[in-house]
Design an enzyme around this catalytic site. Structure first.
Site, mmCIF file in Angstrom:
data_model
loop_
_atom_site.group_PDB
_atom_site.id
_atom_site.type_symbol
_atom_site.label_atom_id
_atom_site.label_comp_id
_atom_site.label_asym_id
_atom_site.label_seq_id
_atom_site.Cartn_x
_atom_site.Cartn_y
_atom_site.Cartn_z
ATOM 1 N N CYS A 21 48.897 -36.969 103.430
ATOM 2 C CA CYS A 21 48.975 -38.407 103.691
ATOM 3 C C CYS A 21 50.393 -38.888 103.442
ATOM 4 C CB CYS A 21 47.985 -39.195 102.822
ATOM 5 S SG CYS A 21 48.407 -39.192 101.071
ATOM 6 N N CYS A 24 51.986 -38.387 100.068
ATOM 7 C CA CYS A 24 52.565 -37.057 99.826
ATOM 8 C C CYS A 24 54.044 -37.085 100.182
ATOM 9 C CB CYS A 24 51.864 -35.993 100.666
ATOM 10 S SG CYS A 24 50.111 -35.794 100.318
ATOM 11 N N CYS A 89 80.573 -0.585 100.174
ATOM 12 C CA CYS A 89 80.358 -0.614 98.731
ATOM 13 C C CYS A 89 79.640 -1.899 98.327
ATOM 14 C CB CYS A 89 81.694 -0.505 97.984
ATOM 15 S SG CYS A 89 82.776 -1.923 98.304
ATOM 16 N N CYS A 92 81.135 -5.199 99.336
ATOM 17 C CA CYS A 92 80.827 -5.609 100.710
ATOM 18 C C CYS A 92 79.530 -6.402 100.736
ATOM 19 C CB CYS A 92 80.713 -4.383 101.616
ATOM 20 S SG CYS A 92 82.212 -3.405 101.732
ATOM 21 N N ASP A 496 77.868 -52.237 133.099
ATOM 22 C CA ASP A 496 79.244 -52.037 133.525
ATOM 23 C C ASP A 496 79.224 -51.679 135.016
ATOM 24 O OD1 ASP A 496 82.093 -51.654 133.002
ATOM 25 O OD2 ASP A 496 81.680 -49.557 133.439
ATOM 26 N N ASP A 694 79.208 -45.920 130.842
ATOM 27 C CA ASP A 694 79.401 -44.476 130.913
ATOM 28 C C ASP A 694 80.774 -44.011 130.476
ATOM 29 O OD1 ASP A 694 80.929 -45.366 133.097
ATOM 30 O OD2 ASP A 694 80.640 -43.463 134.135
ATOM 31 N N ASP A 698 83.677 -48.132 127.342
ATOM 32 C CA ASP A 698 82.383 -48.797 127.155
ATOM 33 C C ASP A 698 81.843 -48.588 125.738
ATOM 34 O OD1 ASP A 698 82.303 -49.638 129.804
ATOM 35 O OD2 ASP A 698 81.391 -47.771 130.472
#
Length: 826
Positions: A21, A24, A89, A92, A496, A694, A698
């Site tokens: 719920c 929670c 090794c 690493c 625009d 776009d 803008d």
């Protein structure tokens, strides 16, 4: 010496399991917020995700995951095993582990030198390429995954199976208990019923106890608390009656057994959880579809050889071959070939798009006809599809403002219900009809069980998940729940002009020829002269000739005249192409074309005269024409009661012509780029404004508007600023976005009304208020199955009602999947 800048906080999106719920979610939020190093935690119950901002220098994802586990919940992560090359090794091992652990989203990394494998646990959204690059930068090689142990989809299916198995188990035992309850009495019957009820209570219902304990540890309560306390009361009362019947006899009380009540309550709630979990899975169907679009392999051309490789291994700059019927693996640019591509799954446009050399292609789109070769420009998490998935996921995980009311109410709801239940018990125990203790306990349980904060918690997020997913299906990306909510209030849309209402590039609109010539001849001569020019007007003329399949003449003595036009020699004739001033300065006869040119000027078009040997033979008019669906979109918005305003930096004459053609209500001309945001702000006085644009200039206006709508065909900065992105650039997407917002908000209001009405009406009924109506006279026989003899609600039916309320809300949200855009009002 410069001070090193502090490390920025990181964000992780974590899949949560075990929530039942909205309380929670609040419990997890509180627990995470109290964790040192966590700066912000936002948990969404519907999407079952936690978005966490944290300081990696103070806390890591393993600690965050551990905190969630200690709260009584789980995390759905992916654990994979990768081969590692180049290790020699133990040092690493440490370096590889550190490299992997530093990748944002990695919870833990364990590297085995002997097997040369790395086991990595990480959140969804992490790309293999991110892990491989980190290891490569450390000087080692990470191979492809050898075994996937867990992913989010598997976790979701496992959760469904988990609940289903416990429901089936509980149902079998609960029905057996009910049958025994109706059977003739025999020695040991109470003990047998107790034995059958115990595993239902503590195995099938264990999740409720675990959740209640997690909430109690953080001094809060949730739905699990109500279920655990309610069923435990019925179970504990019945167990006491079985083990110590003398206690009741001494008090003059004939005890009853309510094991059937506790068992059936758990069974019905598990049934509700199972149906709810399965239904919630359908709310994220759009994300699953998008993820399913991603191709697994790509046919790469390297060193002249074709090689099929996993799509994760594709690098920017790779040449990729796509054959008919195949999906484009990543974003790129066509370098060779020609085809038509179905981009409907990304843009929502059903008509295949023709692609040729130089055109962009989108990953996951389907190649319909010819083969082509393209260069990869975006791979991995940078592809259009990956960005769409990320945007939709973020939107589905966000909260809308309307949800705040539900969250505030839900935070007080469970304590209030417990208080009402206690008061109910006390009142009926003191003044109820005999047997008062029995009625007090049953009403106490009924109040706890019938209360449903889940419906409140699911009302908003489930609708938002379906709504944003549906938008993505039609090429409308909605950034957040807040954006979706605000869009339904839009009453003014500002558009625009250049690149939004119009194509953003000049197109030949009119060709006028004198009687001694023809339109084809005028266009051919003009295209011949402009063939090698890169000027936008020249390119438009050449493109128009190419579309008509006209062959150009060779030209000589070409000369550009800045601000006027060009002159050249064609077939031994002196050619002039340019404006009226060029014709006048060169002494060319206009041949009666000046009046026609003036009419075209009045329409806001650019007019170019064509002269041969000092006599005008024709006119070519060009204009930035409106997009095919612009007029339809404007008309549809107006039919929805939305005012449309065009904004442009062009002169008033051009603006008026475009505004008239598009059909907008009004326009603003000669507006400088830096003034666009100011014009939006002016309109916002008393209006809710949606700004559509776009370009880079803008972006400030998009940010200023109540809802910024960016075109996917525009710049990345405009898309980032926009609250809504139209992938295809089709303006009818504005109508789709507003319609979808209105429909989603209507669904949310329906859900909230149901959730409030359900709890407001049925909690008093469970508390026994109907006893005041029926009293000692008793309930009519037709209602006794539901309300008993005196008007008390059966706790088993209360559990059924509670389960049904959540399912009702989710199912109502799922109706949004039937949403279809309005095609046209024309």
């Amino acid at each position: 010496m410069e001070e090193s800048s502090p490390k920025k906080s990181e964000q992780a999106n974590i899949q949560i399991t075990g929530m039942t719920c909205t309380t929670c979610a609040a419990t997890i939020e509180k627990g995470l917020a109290e964790t040192p190093g966590v700066e912000r935690a936002d948990v969404n119950f519907a999407s079952e995700k936690a978005s966490v901002d944290y300081d990696p220098t103070k806390v890591d994802l393993a600690k965050i995951k551990d905190t969630i586990s200690r709260l009584g919940y789980g995390t759905a992560t992916r654990k994979s095993i990768f081969p590692v090359g180049g290790m020699t090794c133990a040092s690493c091992v440490a370096r590889v582990e550190k490299a992997l652990a530093d990748v944002p989203g990695v919870i833990s990394a364990s590297v085995n030198l002997a097997s040369e494998k790395a086991t990595v646990e990480y959140n969804e959204g992490i790309n293999f390429a991110d892990l491989r690059n980190a290891v490569n930068e450390a000087g080692y090689e990470l191979g492809l995954e050898t075994e996937a142990l867990e992913d989010v989809t598997t976790a979701s299916m496992r959760e469904i199976r988990f609940v289903r198995n416990r429901f089936v188990f509980a149902a079998v035992l609960a029905l057996s208990i009910m049958a025994l309850g109706w059977s003739p009495s025999f020695a040991g019957k109470p003990y047998l019923i107790w034995v059958l009820a115990t595993p239902v209570q503590f195995w099938a219902g264990w999740r409720f106890y675990r959740g209640a304990w997690g909430a109690l540890r953080h001094r809060t309560t949730d739905m699990n608390t109500l279920i655990a306390v309610g069923t435990s009361a019925a179970y504990g009362y019945s167990m006491t009656a079985v083990l110590f019947p003398g206690l009741f006899a001494a008090a003059g009380i004939k005890p009853g057994l309510y094991f059937d009540t506790s068992a059936m309550i758990i069974t019905l709630i598990l049934l509700g959880r199972f149906l709810e979990t399965r239904a919630k899975g359908q709310t994220s169907e759009a994300i699953k579809k998008l993820i399913g679009l991603n191709p697994e392999t790509a046919l790469v051309i390297r060193e002249g050889r074709e090689e099929e490789i996993p799509v994760e291994d594709v690098r920017v700059g790779d040449s990729i071959l796509v054959r008919p019927g195949e999906r484009v693996p990543v974003d790129g640019v066509v370098r060779q070939g020609y085809s038509s591509i179905d981009e409907s799954m990304i843009t929502g446009e059903s008509i295949p798009v023709e692609k040729k050399k130089g055109d962009k292609v989108i990953g996951a789109s389907i190649n319909k006809t010819g083969s082509f070769e393209f260069e990869a420009t975006r791979v991995g998490k940078d592809t259009t599809l990956a960005q769409i998935i990320r945007l939709v996921e973020n939107a589905q995980g966000s909260k809308a403002p309307i949800q705040r009311l539900a969250d505030v109410i839900a935070s007080y709801f469970v304590p209030a219900v417990i208080g009402i239940a206690v008061i109910t018990f006390v009142v009926w125990y003191l003044i109820g009809p005999p047997p008062a203790l029995t009625f007090a306990i049953l009403n106490f349980v009924a109040v706890l069980i019938i209360a449903c904060p889940c419906a409140l918690g699911l009302a908003t997020p489930t609708a938002i998940m379906v709504g944003t997913g549906k938008g993505a299906e039609y090429g409308v990306l909605i950034r957040s729940g807040e954006s979706l909510e605000r869009a339904h209030r839009i009453n003014t849309v500002m558009l625009d002009k250049t690149g939004t209402l119009t194509r953003g590039e000049p197109t030949v609109t009119d060709i006028i020829a004198v009687p001694s010539s023809s339109q084809e001849e005028v266009l051919r001569l003009a295209a011949s002269a402009e063939h090698d020019s890169e000027h936008p007007l020249a390119e438009a003329i050449v493109q128009a000739a190419r579309e008509k399949k006209l062959e150009v003449f060779p030209v000589s003595n070409f000369s550009a005249i800045p601000g006027h036009g060009i002159e050249a020699s064609v077939d031994g004739k002196k050619l002039l192409l340019g404006n009226l001033r060029l014709m006048e300065e060169k002494g060319s006869s206009l041949n009666g074309l000046k009046e026609i040119a003036n009419d075209l000027f009045q329409q806001g078009k650019t007019v170019m005269f064509l002269s041969l040997n000092s006599r005008a033979v024709g006119i070519i008019a060009l204009a930035d024409t409106i997009k095919p669906n612009a007029k339809q979109a404007v008309w549809s918005l107006q039919k929805m009661g939305i005012e449309t305003v065009m904004l442009t930096g062009d002169n008033r004459l051009t603006a008026e012509a475009v505004a008239r053609e598009a059909g907008v209500n009004s326009f603003l001309a000669e507006v400088l780029p830096e003034d666009k945001a100011r014009e939006v702000k002016k309109l916002q006085e008393g209006k809710v404004v949606g700004m559509v644009g776009d370009g880079i200039n803008d972006a400030p206006a998009l940010a200023q508007a109540d809802v910024g709508i960016a075109l996917g065909t525009g710049t990345d900065i405009a898309m980032e600023t926009g609250d809504i992105t139209l992938i295809s650039g089709d303006l009818t997407g504005i109508v789709t976005a507003v319609s979808l917002s209105k429909r989603t908000m209507r669904t949310i209001r329906q859900n909230l009304f149901w959730a409030f009405a359900y709890n407001t009406a049925l909690i008093p009924v469970a508390a026994g208020i109907l006893y005041l109506a029926f009293g000692q006279n008793g309930v009519p026989s037709g209602l006794r199955f539901i309300l008993g003899e005196y008007g008390f609600l059966n706790p088993i039916l209360a559990a059924a009602a509670m389960a049904a309320s959540s399912i009702t809300v989710v199912s109502n949200s799922l109706r949004l999947r039937r949403f279809k855009p309005v095609k046209s009002y024309i």
